[in-house]
Design an enzyme around this catalytic site. Structure first.
Site, short mmCIF file in Angstrom:
data_model
loop_
_atom_site.label_atom_id
_atom_site.label_comp_id
_atom_site.label_asym_id
_atom_site.label_seq_id
_atom_site.Cartn_x
_atom_site.Cartn_y
_atom_site.Cartn_z
N CYS A 297 -4.68 0.59 1.97
CA CYS A 297 -6.13 0.83 1.95
C CYS A 297 -6.78 0.90 3.33
CB CYS A 297 -6.87 -0.15 1.04
SG CYS A 297 -6.02 -1.65 0.63
N ARG A 326 5.38 -7.14 3.00
CA ARG A 326 4.68 -8.37 2.64
C ARG A 326 5.64 -9.53 2.80
NH1 ARG A 326 1.15 -6.43 -2.69
NH2 ARG A 326 0.28 -4.58 -1.66
N GLN A 344 4.49 2.22 -2.71
CA GLN A 344 3.77 2.44 -3.96
C GLN A 344 3.39 3.91 -4.10
OE1 GLN A 344 0.51 -0.30 -3.14
NE2 GLN A 344 1.19 -1.58 -4.83
N ASP A 346 0.64 5.09 -4.24
CA ASP A 346 -0.69 4.56 -3.99
C ASP A 346 -1.71 5.68 -3.81
OD1 ASP A 346 -2.46 2.52 -3.65
OD2 ASP A 346 -1.74 1.91 -1.67
N HIS A 348 -6.25 6.17 -3.18
CA HIS A 348 -7.60 5.62 -3.11
C HIS A 348 -8.58 6.74 -3.43
CE1 HIS A 348 -5.13 2.81 -0.86
NE2 HIS A 348 -5.99 1.89 -1.24
N LYS A 427 -9.73 -5.85 -11.03
CA LYS A 427 -8.77 -4.79 -11.32
C LYS A 427 -8.31 -4.80 -12.77
CE LYS A 427 -5.10 -7.73 -9.50
NZ LYS A 427 -3.85 -7.84 -8.81
N HIS A 473 -8.88 1.79 -5.97
CA HIS A 473 -7.46 1.74 -5.58
C HIS A 473 -6.67 1.94 -6.87
CE1 HIS A 473 -8.37 -0.83 -1.87
NE2 HIS A 473 -9.49 -0.85 -2.54
#
Length: 625
Positions: A297, A326, A344, A346, A348, A427, A473
């Site tokens: 993000c 992480r 991911q 991913d 946005h 979420k 997200h």
RNA sequence: GCUGACGUAGCUCAACUGGUAGAGCACUGGUUUUGUAAACCAGGGGUUGCGGGUUCAAGUCCCACCGUCAGCACCA
């Protein structure tokens, strides 16, 4: 000994089914008391915590003078059997809190539980020598709990709080009938057989190495499949008006200070102080603290803010398959489902507030489309504001309302997960189950009013004013590594053709067919099919056996007859021996299946996952005491 | 991170209460030319996760570390 009022509406279940579930519940709950009875015999000084029935069985938490190990199970089970044989009655009583406190004077956990109970009296259950604080209900006598089995022992924090003592939890299961217990134990065995770590090794897909704990080392076969999976998600994005970006993985900590990760997420990040250990490195790199990005993000915010944006550009859907790092606690790692480095699918979505419901609906539709394509079983949860949150409560409430409205109007069932939201927003999470019945968060839809503000993002509206966009997200697979692992277990290693590492194996019967085999292989490869040729001087039976073990979707057997006629004898993973086909025909079929991503795989929903799902349905209420 | 268990050849596993590491598969070489689930012969391969300690002697016992697994806590 625990309250387990069935809070959910059971009108959708027949009374018979419900009665059966209640009976099993009571058997397991009673079996937990029988376990405690045995423990009390073995350790008179034992302190007792709680022992509820759970989805597949039950557990009891104890504070004992020494650690238990599975070697103690024989003795414990022996004592439990004696209790069963004695056929003790479960007798309920109601005591004043004062009496209970006196009786449980040397049982600190029970005293704490008593303090938490409303009213002046507490419910007590006794069987033989064992007396427990417990709301029941139980079976009438211990003989009704004949079929049980201790499974494992592990640590568990009292009241789930890591700052409180760690107790010893014994997990076990119990059933009404011997056959049910045996079937369940058999299922556990089956589950171990389809463990993704075992399959990955057997099928040569990926492995792990202590030189990078929590990271996947992809091998050619696994990577071939992984890339297909990623390509699928990339295609989904392209078809739904997403654009894709690719940004660095290493940033000056400034970025994370601005995004809030430095304050709220630093403990999970890999921080690099100075750019290099080398003396030769420039001064500048020594003075800067860097961090590996744990999420995409922040850099996607940079992308949006990189130039003036117009309302005409919204909703702007920006995807990124960035490698995330992480720093997970060692004990949290679990094969490919919980790793320290992952990627991911991913994206946005920058949107106006009015566009939120429509965008969430779009994502929910993509989730349904994708998961049903794989034949996956999944459920939704709505996670709300956590304790360590960013921004103002009012903004959070608005965001939670927006998500709730969107999911409500979609008509989907979901449960609420209080306080489990991300630090920047609430979420909707979508969970999948692994072979062992454990659930994993995969897809996620997060609503964020914070990051756009933190990065001072704006767009110009139709009336030429500046407004802050909202960010959604979202990920459909979530971690591709985790999703891959779940799929691997879901298909028990036998992927549908489009996803299989090797789609076709061409097996020559004698050395004379090697040239023809390679000719066909080259042609298929030119069409994008992943093909291997087995032209070893081995018997055809062996080649077939190995191809079967590797769970290859298509096998072409070529002997003298086929080579001369331009045919192949086809075997498929799903259908076995198929018969002789013209090469062109079977090629057309394979290409079509790949193009359509046909689900030509045997999806046996593992019995254990069915069982766990059923248990979820029955809604195991958390024990109060 | 916490509690417990585990770590022997690439894989799966052996090696009685401490006595100096072995099998199958895989791999390499050879024989076999094979018709739908595993041919035969031979060979190479291990400082028993790493480092200490106890002992005449450690895969086996003890300690520390690393890693893995289950669960807890945390989380995609």
């Amino acid at each position: 000994m625990h309250v387990h009022e069935r809070t959910r509406d059971m009108s959708d279940q027949s009374d018979a089914v419900q009665a059966e579930a209640d009976k099993l519940w009571r058997i397991r709950h009673s079996a937990s008391h029988i376990l405690a009875t045995a423990i009390q015999e073995m350790f008179p000084e034992a302190k007792f915590a709680i022992g509820p029935p759970i989805a597949d069985g039950f557990y009891y938490d104890f504070d004992l003078p020494r650690p238990l190990s599975t070697e103690d199970f024989d003795e414990i089970e022996g004592r439990m059997k004696a209790v069963v044989k004695a056929n003790q009655r479960f007798e309920r009583d109601e005591w004043s809190k004062a009496d209970a406190r006196e009786f449980f004077a040397d049982q600190p956990y029970k005293l704490e539980l008593i303090d938490g109970i409303e009213g002046d009296t507490v419910s007590i259950f006794k069987n033989g020598p064992f007396t427990d604080l417990c709301a029941g209900p139980h079976v009438g006598r211990t003989k009704q709990c004949k079929h049980f089995k201790l499974l494992k022992v592990a640590g568990a924090y009292w009241r789930g709080d890591e700052n409180r003592p760690m107790l010893q939890r014994v997990y076990a299961t119990a059933f009404a009938k011997r056959d049910d217990l045996d079937a369940h134990l058999h299922m556990l065995e089956e589950a171990r057989r389809r463990d993704h770590r075992k399959l990955a090794r057997e099928l040569d897909l990926f492995d792990f190495n202590k030189l990078s704990p929590g990271a996947i080392f992809w091998r050619p076969k696994g990577w071939a499949s992984y890339l297909q999976l990623q390509a699928y998600f990339r295609e989904i994005e392209q078809k739904n008006d997403y654009v894709e970006i690719c940004n660095p993985i290493l940033y000056s900590k400034e970025l994370f200070e601005q995004s809030g990760h430095w304050d709220h997420y630093r403990d999970h990040m890999y921080i690099i102080r100075g750019g290099s250990e080398s003396e030769e490195a420039g001064e500048e790199s020594h003075n800067v603290t860097y961090g590996l990005k744990p999420m995409n993000c922040p850099d996607t915010m940079l992308f949006f803010g990189s130039k003036k944006r117009s309302y005409r550009e919204l909703p702007m859907r920006v995807a990124e398959f960035g490698m995330l790092h992480r720093n997970e606690l060692a004990g949290a790692l679990s094969g490919a489902t919980r790793v320290r480095q992952f990627c991911q699918d991913d994206a946005h979505i920058f949107a106006t507030e009015e566009q939120i419901p429509g965008e969430i609906d779009n994502v929910l539709a993509l989730v349904d489309q994708t998961y049903s394509m794989f034949g996956l079983d999944y459920h939704f949860e709505l996670s709300t504001r956590p304790e360590d949150f960013m921004g103002e409560v009012e903004v959070w409430d608005a965001a939670e309302d927006a998500l709730k409205t969107a999911i409500d109007s979609s008509g989907r069932d979901y449960k609420i997960n209080e306080g489990d939201g991300a630090f920047y927003g609430p979420k909707i999470d979508i969970f999948l189950r692994d072979a062992l019945g454990r659930t994993w968060q995969c897809a996620t839809i997060q609503l964020d009013f914070q990051l756009p503000r933190a990065f001072d993002l704006t767009y110009t509206t139709a009336d030429n004013s500046e407004r802050t966009p909202v960010v959604i997200h979202r990920a459909i697979a979530g971690s591709l590594e985790r999703f891959f692992a779940v799929l691997l277990e879901h298909f028990a290693g036998a992927f549908p053709t489009w996803l299989a590492p090797v789609q076709v194996k061409i097996l020559s019967i004698t050395d004379d067919q090697a040239d023809v085999a390679w000719e066909i292989a080259r042609d298929l490869r030119a069409s994008g099919v992943r093909v291997e040729v087995d032209d070893r001087s081995e018997k055809i039976g062996k080649k077939i056996a190995e191809a079967e073990v590797s769970k290859t979707p298509y096998m072409f057997v070529i002997g003298k007859r086929e080579a001369e006629a331009g045919n192949v004898a086809v075997r498929t993973w799903t259908e076995g021996r198929r018969g002789v086909m013209a090469v062109a025909d079977v090629k057309a079929e394979i290409l079509e299946r790949i193009a359509n991503r046909t689900l030509d795989a045997k999806v046996e929903v593992s019995a254990i996952s069915q069982l766990a799902a059923a248990a979820d349905e029955a809604d195991a209420a958390p024990p109060e005491y």
